[in-house]
Design an enzyme around this catalytic site. Sequence first.
Site, PDB file in Angstrom:
ATOM      1  N   HIS A 184      21.321 -23.730  -0.247  1.00  0.00           N
ATOM      2  CA  HIS A 184      21.082 -23.851   1.198  1.00  0.00           C
ATOM      3  C   HIS A 184      21.631 -25.189   1.714  1.00  0.00           C
ATOM      4  O   HIS A 184      22.356 -25.236   2.723  1.00  0.00           O
ATOM      5  CB  HIS A 184      19.584 -23.798   1.498  1.00  0.00           C
ATOM      6  CG  HIS A 184      18.975 -22.437   1.477  1.00  0.00           C
ATOM      7  ND1 HIS A 184      19.496 -21.371   2.183  1.00  0.00           N
ATOM      8  CD2 HIS A 184      17.854 -21.967   0.858  1.00  0.00           C
ATOM      9  CE1 HIS A 184      18.735 -20.307   1.999  1.00  0.00           C
ATOM     10  NE2 HIS A 184      17.749 -20.641   1.196  1.00  0.00           N
TER      11      HIS A 184
ATOM     12  N   HIS B 117      18.488 -22.652  -5.803  1.00  0.00           N
ATOM     13  CA  HIS B 117      18.360 -21.880  -4.562  1.00  0.00           C
ATOM     14  C   HIS B 117      18.392 -22.822  -3.356  1.00  0.00           C
ATOM     15  O   HIS B 117      19.157 -22.609  -2.404  1.00  0.00           O
ATOM     16  CB  HIS B 117      17.048 -21.097  -4.608  1.00  0.00           C
ATOM     17  CG  HIS B 117      16.722 -20.341  -3.365  1.00  0.00           C
ATOM     18  ND1 HIS B 117      16.670 -18.973  -3.316  1.00  0.00           N
ATOM     19  CD2 HIS B 117      16.403 -20.747  -2.101  1.00  0.00           C
ATOM     20  CE1 HIS B 117      16.351 -18.570  -2.101  1.00  0.00           C
ATOM     21  NE2 HIS B 117      16.180 -19.639  -1.342  1.00  0.00           N
ATOM     22  N   GLU B 118      17.582 -23.865  -3.416  1.00  0.00           N
ATOM     23  CA  GLU B 118      17.514 -24.798  -2.288  1.00  0.00           C
ATOM     24  C   GLU B 118      18.773 -25.662  -2.193  1.00  0.00           C
ATOM     25  O   GLU B 118      19.210 -26.021  -1.105  1.00  0.00           O
ATOM     26  CB  GLU B 118      16.266 -25.673  -2.411  1.00  0.00           C
ATOM     27  CG  GLU B 118      14.961 -24.902  -2.361  1.00  0.00           C
ATOM     28  CD  GLU B 118      14.871 -23.980  -1.150  1.00  0.00           C
ATOM     29  OE1 GLU B 118      15.362 -24.351  -0.065  1.00  0.00           O
ATOM     30  OE2 GLU B 118      14.318 -22.882  -1.296  1.00  0.00           O
TER      31      GLU B 118
END
Length: 266
Positions: free
Chosen positions: A62, A58-59
């Site tokens: 980003h 997820h990170e």
Amino acid sequence: MTTATSRHSDRRISPVFLGILAVTAVTGWATWSGFAEQPGVAVFLFVTAAWVVSLCLHEYAHARTALHSGDISIGSKGYLTLNPLKYTHALLSIVLPVIFVIMGGIGLPGGAVFIERGRIRGRWRHSLVSAAGPLTNVLFAVVCTAPFWLDALDGVPADFRFALAFLALLQVSAAILNFLPVPGLDGYGVVEPWLSYEVKRQVEPFAQFGLLAVFALLWVPQVNNVFFDLVDTLLRWLGVDDFSSYCGQQLYRFWQGENEFCRMTG
């Protein structure tokens, strides 16, 4: 501002992440094969490790999107190594989301990568950087539920099926929460570039309380019921029945003892 760097080590996958991935693989095998003496422990370790892997991805999404959108400082911060220890706050990024999974079976939005927004030009790019994380949760949910919606469950052991169903529940709940247009969450980051300066100025003081407000609301029974009804509806749309996700959560909480109903009907 942080200077850019092109060192290969800035993009090399971290041994920490590889270790978490190894735990996921080994405990997934133990869950599938029935090798573990206590299947609940294997499911607990498998789901928890896979959940941490999803937080890292997820990170990473980003960070990677920010890199291609203009923030060339991302590499020097270590965000491209998938190392969760490089996040802004390890407690909020990893430990707290895991605790929420253990306590309530809910995918708490975790992780935090510091993006230098001033380097990124264009509202669409800002929105995409914010959307990249929860879209990863959506993709993870699709992968976890693939055996269900592809009708490919023949030969899949019950414990592994239950574990995948519960892991999918975590991903779906995380995606929903992340996409809420609440200050402090990714959903607000998607819409923020399109808001007027005046609106953003008024909202800014409340950003740090956004996530707390969401979880306070989830303690309200009526709100909690609506939220999990939505999660269950999306899971059923992906082919996951309520029984599988329920038994997955029960098996995950091995310290509560074996659920005979799930064992007999699994």
